[in-house]
Design a protein around this motif. Sequence first.
Motif, PDB file in Angstrom:
ATOM      1  N   UNK A 104     -55.519 -14.760 -60.285  1.00 46.00           N
ATOM      2  CA  UNK A 104     -56.809 -15.333 -60.647  1.00 46.00           C
ATOM      3  C   UNK A 104     -56.635 -16.614 -61.428  1.00 46.00           C
ATOM      4  N   UNK A 105     -57.756 -17.277 -61.754  1.00 41.86           N
ATOM      5  CA  UNK A 105     -57.689 -18.526 -62.525  1.00 41.86           C
ATOM      6  C   UNK A 105     -56.999 -18.292 -63.872  1.00 41.86           C
ATOM      7  N   UNK A 106     -56.250 -19.305 -64.309  1.00 42.58           N
ATOM      8  CA  UNK A 106     -55.540 -19.175 -65.580  1.00 42.58           C
ATOM      9  C   UNK A 106     -55.832 -20.351 -66.492  1.00 42.58           C
ATOM     10  N   UNK A 107     -55.574 -20.123 -67.755  1.00 45.36           N
ATOM     11  CA  UNK A 107     -55.785 -21.135 -68.792  1.00 45.36           C
ATOM     12  C   UNK A 107     -54.463 -21.369 -69.520  1.00 45.36           C
ATOM     13  N   UNK A 108     -54.094 -22.636 -69.690  1.00 46.79           N
ATOM     14  CA  UNK A 108     -52.921 -22.981 -70.488  1.00 46.79           C
ATOM     15  C   UNK A 108     -53.341 -22.972 -71.959  1.00 46.79           C
ATOM     16  N   UNK A 109     -52.829 -22.000 -72.707  1.00 51.65           N
ATOM     17  CA  UNK A 109     -53.219 -21.825 -74.106  1.00 51.65           C
ATOM     18  C   UNK A 109     -52.416 -22.734 -75.017  1.00 51.65           C
ATOM     19  N   UNK A 110     -51.110 -22.865 -74.752  1.00 48.89           N
ATOM     20  CA  UNK A 110     -50.253 -23.659 -75.632  1.00 48.89           C
ATOM     21  C   UNK A 110     -49.007 -24.082 -74.879  1.00 48.89           C
ATOM     22  N   UNK A 111     -48.398 -25.167 -75.333  1.00 51.12           N
ATOM     23  CA  UNK A 111     -47.128 -25.633 -74.789  1.00 51.12           C
ATOM     24  C   UNK A 111     -46.206 -25.996 -75.946  1.00 51.12           C
ATOM     25  N   UNK A 112     -44.921 -26.010 -75.668  1.00 54.49           N
ATOM     26  CA  UNK A 112     -43.943 -26.362 -76.686  1.00 54.49           C
ATOM     27  C   UNK A 112     -42.592 -26.647 -76.059  1.00 54.49           C
ATOM     28  N   UNK A 113     -41.614 -26.952 -76.909  1.00 56.78           N
ATOM     29  CA  UNK A 113     -40.264 -27.251 -76.443  1.00 56.78           C
ATOM     30  C   UNK A 113     -39.385 -26.003 -76.425  1.00 56.78           C
ATOM     31  N   UNK A 114     -39.530 -25.154 -77.430  1.00 54.96           N
ATOM     32  CA  UNK A 114     -38.675 -23.975 -77.544  1.00 54.96           C
ATOM     33  C   UNK A 114     -39.502 -22.807 -78.064  1.00 54.96           C
ATOM     34  N   UNK A 146     -49.783 -18.981 -71.155  1.00 51.79           N
ATOM     35  CA  UNK A 146     -50.952 -19.002 -70.285  1.00 51.79           C
ATOM     36  C   UNK A 146     -51.693 -17.670 -70.374  1.00 51.79           C
ATOM     37  N   UNK A 147     -52.978 -17.711 -70.001  1.00 47.39           N
ATOM     38  CA  UNK A 147     -53.820 -16.505 -69.995  1.00 47.39           C
ATOM     39  C   UNK A 147     -54.562 -16.414 -68.677  1.00 47.39           C
ATOM     40  N   UNK A 148     -54.490 -15.246 -68.031  1.00 51.11           N
ATOM     41  CA  UNK A 148     -55.271 -14.989 -66.824  1.00 51.11           C
ATOM     42  C   UNK A 148     -56.693 -14.657 -67.261  1.00 51.11           C
TER      43      UNK A 148
END
Length: 310
Positions: free
Chosen positions: A72-82, A15-17
Amino acid sequence: MYANRGGLDASVTLVRILSTDQYFILIKPSVRRHVVIVSIDRVSGALQHTGTYGKDVFLIEAQALDHLKTGGPLEVVATGKHVLGYVVIGPMGLLLLAEKTRVSATLPGNHQIKTLVTTRWHKIPLQLWLQLQASAAGTLPPQDVPPEAYFTQAQREEHARGVDKVTTFPLDGAHYFCDTMDVSRPFPSERPPMQPSWEFVWNHWLTASFRSVRLGHVCPLLLQGLCEERQLNDFDGSRYHIAHVSRRGRLHVGPRYKARGLNDCAEPGNEIECELLVWRPNPKEGAPVPWSRYAWRRGSVPLWWGVQMR
């Protein structure tokens, strides 16, 4: 060897603030019942973690996200399993995530071997060089100039080559890991998963940044090779399992004409350890499982080798 009673679902979120351009990694490991937050220093790219409950350790992911939203507001940049590793090259942090895996074998004791299917590198811009330049001039670094603009052409080319070598290394389908059992040694290993034979761990360098903040357990240890299991029937119809495991050493690898003989680490060229494991399942819970294993190693062993390239 102990039986695996079932692991936890692992997940990783980058995530990124938005207001501060600060990056955080939320990790839910498969071997612990909590979520950790790892912050990435905007200047140096170093990982930061204190192990403090309520600050960067939480019971569930929702609590961790709520804590980050206070900044502050955040952005989900990427997701993964490991999370498989993190390294800084020049003005760039590189985070490696496993997005998809498959269970290629389940060894006696219910230990699942997972083979990488899809991995992805994520680039995180840093402010290292801008900060150094501004500190020398006694000013604040400009916000609208990309970090790479402050490097010379030669430095940019060197960084680009380094990033390319790291991010183009083939991973998918060629590496596997196990969260609950040491598979870097012949079956059955008596060592815990986090005490492997490091000569076979290919992301040892990439996971050093997590070990430096005492989070080595969040990164699966990757072995290069094959681990596949098949279920077959004997002549009388009785069921049995066979698994073929191979792991390639990382200390002396390369093309055939280069990786020959022993190197300075006394490692033979392209050494591979293989084993065949056969067992019959036992339907009774906790009952002994009859098994047999045959292991062997191969490598280029001449003490001296010379070749002239034409």
